[in-house]
Enzyme design. Sequence first.
Site, PDB file in Angstrom:
ATOM      1  N   ASN A  62       0.754  -1.139  -0.226  1.00 14.23           N
ATOM      2  CA  ASN A  62       0.018   0.100  -0.082  1.00 14.23           C
ATOM      3  C   ASN A  62       0.720   1.283   0.152  1.00 14.23           C
ATOM      4  OD1 ASN A  62       0.523  -1.048   2.639  1.00 14.23           O
ATOM      5  ND2 ASN A  62      -0.991   0.554   3.551  1.00 14.23           N
ATOM      6  N   GLU A  64       0.536   5.088   0.524  1.00 19.12           N
ATOM      7  CA  GLU A  64      -0.309   6.361   0.954  1.00 19.12           C
ATOM      8  C   GLU A  64       0.042   7.884   0.454  1.00 19.12           C
ATOM      9  OE1 GLU A  64      -1.202   5.903   5.239  1.00 19.12           O
ATOM     10  OE2 GLU A  64      -1.898   3.772   4.813  1.00 19.12           O
ATOM     11  N   CYS A  73      -4.185   0.680  -2.478  1.00 23.75           N
ATOM     12  CA  CYS A  73      -4.101  -0.487  -1.473  1.00 23.75           C
ATOM     13  C   CYS A  73      -3.053  -1.395  -2.326  1.00 23.75           C
ATOM     14  CB  CYS A  73      -5.282  -1.271  -1.440  1.00 23.75           C
ATOM     15  SG  CYS A  73      -6.462  -0.483  -0.281  1.00 23.75           S
ATOM     16  N   GLU A  75      -3.060  -4.917  -2.800  1.00 23.65           N
ATOM     17  CA  GLU A  75      -3.635  -5.667  -3.816  1.00 23.65           C
ATOM     18  C   GLU A  75      -3.856  -5.145  -5.204  1.00 23.65           C
ATOM     19  OE1 GLU A  75      -4.926  -4.908  -0.873  1.00 23.65           O
ATOM     20  OE2 GLU A  75      -5.777  -6.521   0.167  1.00 23.65           O
ATOM     21  N   CYS A 112     -10.132  -5.234   0.693  1.00 28.03           N
ATOM     22  CA  CYS A 112     -11.397  -4.425   0.722  1.00 28.03           C
ATOM     23  C   CYS A 112     -12.093  -4.770  -0.302  1.00 28.03           C
ATOM     24  CB  CYS A 112     -10.807  -2.967   0.977  1.00 28.03           C
ATOM     25  SG  CYS A 112     -10.241  -2.045  -0.562  1.00 28.03           S
ATOM     26  N   CYS A 115     -10.648  -3.448  -3.621  1.00 25.31           N
ATOM     27  CA  CYS A 115      -9.786  -4.555  -4.371  1.00 25.31           C
ATOM     28  C   CYS A 115     -10.353  -5.616  -4.777  1.00 25.31           C
ATOM     29  CB  CYS A 115      -8.633  -4.741  -3.071  1.00 25.31           C
ATOM     30  SG  CYS A 115      -7.506  -3.363  -2.995  1.00 25.31           S
TER      31      CYS A 115
HETATM   32  N1  THU Z   1      -5.301  -1.372   2.453  1.00 29.42           N
HETATM   33  C1  THU Z   1      -4.742  -2.250   1.463  1.00 29.42           C
HETATM   34  O1  THU Z   1      -3.399  -2.094   1.146  1.00 29.42           O
HETATM   35  N2  THU Z   1      -5.486  -3.160   1.398  1.00 29.42           N
HETATM   36  C2  THU Z   1      -6.747  -3.467   1.712  1.00 29.42           C
HETATM   37  O2  THU Z   1      -7.430  -4.399   1.250  1.00 29.42           O
HETATM   38  C3  THU Z   1      -7.293  -2.707   2.730  1.00 29.42           C
HETATM   39  C4  THU Z   1      -6.564  -1.461   3.271  1.00 29.42           C
HETATM   40  C5  THU Z   1      -4.436  -0.384   2.877  1.00 29.42           C
HETATM   41  C6  THU Z   1      -4.922   1.087   2.534  1.00 29.42           C
HETATM   42  C7  THU Z   1      -4.488   2.123   3.670  1.00 29.42           C
HETATM   43  O3  THU Z   1      -3.041   2.299   3.129  1.00 29.42           O
HETATM   44  C8  THU Z   1      -4.429   1.104   4.716  1.00 29.42           C
HETATM   45  O4  THU Z   1      -4.463  -0.250   4.408  1.00 29.42           O
HETATM   46  C9  THU Z   1      -5.409   1.390   5.807  1.00 29.42           C
HETATM   47  O5  THU Z   1      -6.439   1.137   5.107  1.00 29.42           O
END
Ligand code: THU
Length: 160
Positions: A62, A64, A73, A75, A112, A115
Site C-alpha cells: 500500500n 499512501e 491498496c 492488492e 477491501c 480491491c
Molecule cells: N489497505 C490495503 O492495502 N489493502 C486492503 O485491502 C485494505 C486497506 C491499505 C490502504 C491504507 O493504506 C491502509 O491499508 C489502511 O486502510
Amino acid sequence: MKEIIIESKLNVYDNLEELPKEVVALMDQAAIARNNSYSPYSKFSVGAAILLDNNEIILGSNQENASYPSGLCAERTAIYYAGSQYPDAKIVRMAIIAGSKIHQTIHPIPPCGACRQAIAEYEVKQNSNIEIYFMGETGKVMRSHSLANLLPLIFDKAVL
Ligand code: THU
C-alpha cells in the site's frame, strides 16, 4: 417475494505451516513486499504477492498520500502492475499479509471491497479463478478458491 441465500466457503488454516510449500513461499514474498509499504498515515501496512502462470511473481504494497484518497491498496498496486506488465498472463493466486504498526494483528485481513472489485475484473477477463490467501502478521490464514467467492453479485462487464 422469495429469499435467496448466497454462501461463501473459505478454508481456515491454523498457521502457515499447514499450507502447501509454494503458498508459504508466496506469502513470504508478500511479507517482503509489505516492508515497502508507505503508510505514514494509517500505520497499517499491507503486502501482496501475485503468482502468474508464466511463473513471474509480482509484488505490491500500500502506498499512501497526504491527499488520503489518492493512495492505493497493496492488492491493486500489485494487480495493476501485473496487468500492465504481463497483459496475457493469467493470475494463479494472490497472497496478502497485513498488520498495524501500532498493535499486533493476529486475524486474517481480507481485501477491501474496492480491491475485490479490481481483482474480479481480472478473474472475469482471464476466465479462470484467482485463488486468494490472506492473513494478519501472524496466526490463521484464510483461503478463498476464487475472488467471486468473496464478492457475491459481482458487477462485471457483461452488463455494459
Ligand atoms: N489497505 C490495503 O492495502 N489493502 C486492503 O485491502 C485494505 C486497506 C491499505 C490502504 C491504507 O493504506 C491502509 O491499508 C489502511 O486502510
